[in-house]
Structures are given as structure tokens and as C-alpha cells.
Design a protein around this motif. Sequence first.
Motif, PDB file in Angstrom:
ATOM      1  N   ARG A  23       0.803  -1.215   0.000  1.00 18.35           N
ATOM      2  CA  ARG A  23       0.000   0.000   0.000  1.00 18.35           C
ATOM      3  C   ARG A  23       0.841   1.273   0.000  1.00 18.35           C
ATOM      4  NH1 ARG A  23      -3.364   0.695   4.482  1.00 18.35           N
ATOM      5  NH2 ARG A  23      -4.363   2.318   3.264  1.00 18.35           N
ATOM      6  N   VAL A  24       2.144   1.143   0.049  1.00 14.25           N
ATOM      7  CA  VAL A  24       3.013   2.319   0.054  1.00 14.25           C
ATOM      8  C   VAL A  24       2.911   3.000  -1.304  1.00 14.25           C
ATOM      9  CG1 VAL A  24       5.410   3.129   0.226  1.00 14.25           C
ATOM     10  CG2 VAL A  24       4.591   1.316   1.745  1.00 14.25           C
ATOM     11  N   ASN A  25       2.671   4.292  -1.275  1.00  8.72           N
ATOM     12  CA  ASN A  25       2.589   5.103  -2.482  1.00  8.72           C
ATOM     13  C   ASN A  25       3.866   4.938  -3.309  1.00  8.72           C
ATOM     14  OD1 ASN A  25       3.421   7.851  -3.734  1.00  8.72           O
ATOM     15  ND2 ASN A  25       1.186   7.999  -3.544  1.00  8.72           N
ATOM     16  N   LYS A  26       3.727   4.819  -4.626  1.00  9.11           N
ATOM     17  CA  LYS A  26       4.878   4.552  -5.502  1.00  9.11           C
ATOM     18  C   LYS A  26       5.910   5.668  -5.489  1.00  9.11           C
ATOM     19  CE  LYS A  26       3.568   0.519  -7.000  1.00  9.11           C
ATOM     20  NZ  LYS A  26       4.284  -0.688  -6.693  1.00  9.11           N
ATOM     21  N   VAL A  27       5.469   6.908  -5.315  1.00 10.03           N
ATOM     22  CA  VAL A  27       6.422   8.022  -5.212  1.00 10.03           C
ATOM     23  C   VAL A  27       7.249   7.852  -3.941  1.00 10.03           C
ATOM     24  CG1 VAL A  27       6.625  10.524  -4.868  1.00 10.03           C
ATOM     25  CG2 VAL A  27       5.064   9.634  -6.606  1.00 10.03           C
ATOM     26  N   SER A  28       6.569   7.599  -2.838  1.00 13.46           N
ATOM     27  CA  SER A  28       7.275   7.389  -1.565  1.00 13.46           C
ATOM     28  C   SER A  28       8.200   6.183  -1.644  1.00 13.46           C
ATOM     29  CB  SER A  28       6.281   7.207  -0.423  1.00 13.46           C
ATOM     30  OG  SER A  28       5.524   8.376  -0.231  1.00 13.46           O
ATOM     31  N   VAL A  56      28.387   9.363   2.818  1.00 20.14           N
ATOM     32  CA  VAL A  56      27.341  10.380   2.902  1.00 20.14           C
ATOM     33  C   VAL A  56      26.660  10.236   4.263  1.00 20.14           C
ATOM     34  CG1 VAL A  56      25.237  11.289   1.846  1.00 20.14           C
ATOM     35  CG2 VAL A  56      26.983  10.228   0.404  1.00 20.14           C
ATOM     36  N   PRO A  57      26.689  11.291   5.079  1.00 16.69           N
ATOM     37  CA  PRO A  57      26.057  11.203   6.400  1.00 16.69           C
ATOM     38  C   PRO A  57      24.563  10.894   6.286  1.00 16.69           C
ATOM     39  CG  PRO A  57      27.439  13.165   6.234  1.00 16.69           C
ATOM     40  CD  PRO A  57      27.356  12.573   4.863  1.00 16.69           C
ATOM     41  N   SER A  58      24.073  10.067   7.198  1.00 17.71           N
ATOM     42  CA  SER A  58      22.663   9.673   7.164  1.00 17.71           C
ATOM     43  C   SER A  58      21.738  10.880   7.290  1.00 17.71           C
ATOM     44  CB  SER A  58      22.373   8.655   8.263  1.00 17.71           C
ATOM     45  OG  SER A  58      22.663   9.188   9.539  1.00 17.71           O
ATOM     46  N   THR A  59      22.166  11.905   8.003  1.00 14.16           N
ATOM     47  CA  THR A  59      21.321  13.098   8.128  1.00 14.16           C
ATOM     48  C   THR A  59      21.098  13.766   6.774  1.00 14.16           C
ATOM     49  OG1 THR A  59      23.282  14.388   8.713  1.00 14.16           O
ATOM     50  CG2 THR A  59      21.912  13.597  10.528  1.00 14.16           C
ATOM     51  N   ILE A  60      22.114  13.768   5.939  1.00 16.32           N
ATOM     52  CA  ILE A  60      21.978  14.359   4.598  1.00 16.32           C
ATOM     53  C   ILE A  60      21.044  13.500   3.754  1.00 16.32           C
ATOM     54  CG2 ILE A  60      23.202  14.831   2.436  1.00 16.32           C
ATOM     55  CD1 ILE A  60      25.542  15.833   4.153  1.00 16.32           C
ATOM     56  N   VAL A  61      21.222  12.185   3.804  1.00 12.35           N
ATOM     57  CA  VAL A  61      20.363  11.276   3.039  1.00 12.35           C
ATOM     58  C   VAL A  61      18.900  11.501   3.418  1.00 12.35           C
ATOM     59  CG1 VAL A  61      19.755   8.853   2.651  1.00 12.35           C
ATOM     60  CG2 VAL A  61      22.163   9.527   2.739  1.00 12.35           C
ATOM     61  N   ILE A  62      18.626  11.555   4.709  1.00  7.88           N
ATOM     62  CA  ILE A  62      17.248  11.700   5.175  1.00  7.88           C
ATOM     63  C   ILE A  62      16.704  13.087   4.856  1.00  7.88           C
ATOM     64  CG2 ILE A  62      15.761  11.712   7.227  1.00  7.88           C
ATOM     65  CD1 ILE A  62      17.581   9.432   8.326  1.00  7.88           C
ATOM     66  N   ASP A  63      17.498  14.125   5.047  1.00 12.28           N
ATOM     67  CA  ASP A  63      17.051  15.484   4.713  1.00 12.28           C
ATOM     68  C   ASP A  63      16.725  15.622   3.229  1.00 12.28           C
ATOM     69  OD1 ASP A  63      17.309  16.295   7.344  1.00 12.28           O
ATOM     70  OD2 ASP A  63      19.197  17.381   7.040  1.00 12.28           O
ATOM     71  N   GLU A  64      17.564  15.047   2.384  1.00 15.24           N
ATOM     72  CA  GLU A  64      17.312  15.098   0.937  1.00 15.24           C
ATOM     73  C   GLU A  64      16.030  14.342   0.592  1.00 15.24           C
ATOM     74  OE1 GLU A  64      19.069  16.468  -1.803  1.00 15.24           O
ATOM     75  OE2 GLU A  64      20.200  17.629  -0.336  1.00 15.24           O
ATOM     76  N   ALA A  65      15.822  13.188   1.211  1.00 14.43           N
ATOM     77  CA  ALA A  65      14.610  12.400   0.963  1.00 14.43           C
ATOM     78  C   ALA A  65      13.367  13.184   1.374  1.00 14.43           C
ATOM     79  CB  ALA A  65      14.684  11.077   1.715  1.00 14.43           C
ATOM     80  N   ILE A  66      13.441  13.849   2.509  1.00  9.76           N
ATOM     81  CA  ILE A  66      12.309  14.661   2.981  1.00  9.76           C
ATOM     82  C   ILE A  66      12.016  15.781   1.985  1.00  9.76           C
ATOM     83  CG2 ILE A  66      11.600  16.316   4.769  1.00  9.76           C
ATOM     84  CD1 ILE A  66      13.132  14.472   6.779  1.00  9.76           C
ATOM     85  N   GLY A  80       5.910  14.328  -3.496  1.00  5.46           N
ATOM     86  CA  GLY A  80       4.978  13.413  -2.850  1.00  5.46           C
ATOM     87  C   GLY A  80       3.657  14.066  -2.480  1.00  5.46           C
ATOM     88  N   GLN A  81       2.790  13.257  -1.903  1.00  5.71           N
ATOM     89  CA  GLN A  81       1.524  13.765  -1.404  1.00  5.71           C
ATOM     90  C   GLN A  81       1.782  14.632  -0.180  1.00  5.71           C
ATOM     91  OE1 GLN A  81      -0.514  10.035  -0.832  1.00  5.71           O
ATOM     92  NE2 GLN A  81      -1.469  10.140  -2.849  1.00  5.71           N
ATOM     93  N   ASP A  82       0.744  15.297   0.298  1.00  4.25           N
ATOM     94  CA  ASP A  82       0.883  16.306   1.350  1.00  4.25           C
ATOM     95  C   ASP A  82       1.761  15.899   2.532  1.00  4.25           C
ATOM     96  OD1 ASP A  82      -0.675  18.021  -0.125  1.00  4.25           O
ATOM     97  OD2 ASP A  82      -2.519  17.541   0.940  1.00  4.25           O
ATOM     98  N   ASP A  83       1.479  14.752   3.134  1.00  6.17           N
ATOM     99  CA  ASP A  83       2.230  14.340   4.323  1.00  6.17           C
ATOM    100  C   ASP A  83       3.235  13.233   4.045  1.00  6.17           C
ATOM    101  OD1 ASP A  83       0.982  16.196   5.900  1.00  6.17           O
ATOM    102  OD2 ASP A  83      -0.488  14.811   6.742  1.00  6.17           O
ATOM    103  N   ALA A  84       3.559  13.011   2.785  1.00  6.85           N
ATOM    104  CA  ALA A  84       4.486  11.936   2.428  1.00  6.85           C
ATOM    105  C   ALA A  84       5.831  12.113   3.122  1.00  6.85           C
ATOM    106  CB  ALA A  84       4.676  11.871   0.913  1.00  6.85           C
TER     107      ALA A  84
END
Length: 141
Positions: free
Chosen positions: A79-84, A101-111, A118-122
Motif C-alpha cells: 500500500r506504500v505510495n509509488k512516489v514514496s 554520505v552522512p545519514s542526516t543528509i540522506v534523510i534530509d534530501e529524501a524529505i 509526494g503527497q501532502d504528508d508523504a
Amino acid sequence: MSRRKGRILAFQGLYSWDVGGMTKEDVLALSWVENEKNEEVTDTETATFARVLIAGAIENQAKIDELIKANLKGWDFNRVNKVSLAILRLSVYSLLFQKDVPSTIVIDEAIDIAKEYGQDDAFKFVNAVLDNVKKTVSEKV
């Protein structure tokens, strides 16, 4: 080189591969990028970075998807949205295999990519899953 543009190209490529049924080779050719965006592709370092992310995520999809499944809290993987999902696959690949690559950068870029595409709260969902994956990956190291 713009790593942000490379990550966006990789996300778009992984989405096209998953939803559009493109072959890995077609996705890696980056020929699907619209002409007005070709400046992103003419930067060979950006294109190379995108190709590394795409190839790595596709080649390690089984391992990446298992990590995503194991870190979904109250969600069915199907059920996970394909964009996400494309953003998660790209980012989990980076967390697993791009130790420089620091994990904080990876996660910040993903956000940021989730906020833009993505959708509103993706972005909240992506952040929660990646935070759990990061903890899982760092426990194994």
C-alpha cells in the motif's frame, strides 16, 4: 555537480522503472528526461551520480525492500505510495552503501524530495521509515 539534481533524477528513474516498467538499461540511459531538463543530464557528474543511485537501488532491491518492510510501522508494503517507495529505495540504498554520505543528509534530501514530489504528508512517512532504517543499519555496523 549537483547531488540534489542527481538524487531527483534517480528518484524519477526508479519511479519510471517501477511504475512504467522501463528496463534498467533504459532508465540508466536517462533518455527519458524531458528536453527542457537536459541541462541536468549534460552535467556528466550529476548523471553519473544518478546512474550509481539507480543501478545500486535496482541491483539491491530485494535487500532494500526487506529493510523497508521491516521498518514500516502499521503499513502494508503493497500500500506504500509509488512516489514514496521510489524515494525510500533511493535513500535506503544510500544509507546501506554510501557510507561517505552522512545519514542526516540522506534523510534530509529524501524529505525535501518527498515535499516536492509526494503527497501532502508523504515527507512525514518517509522521515519515519528512514529514521527506523537508519537505526536498524547502525545497529548492524
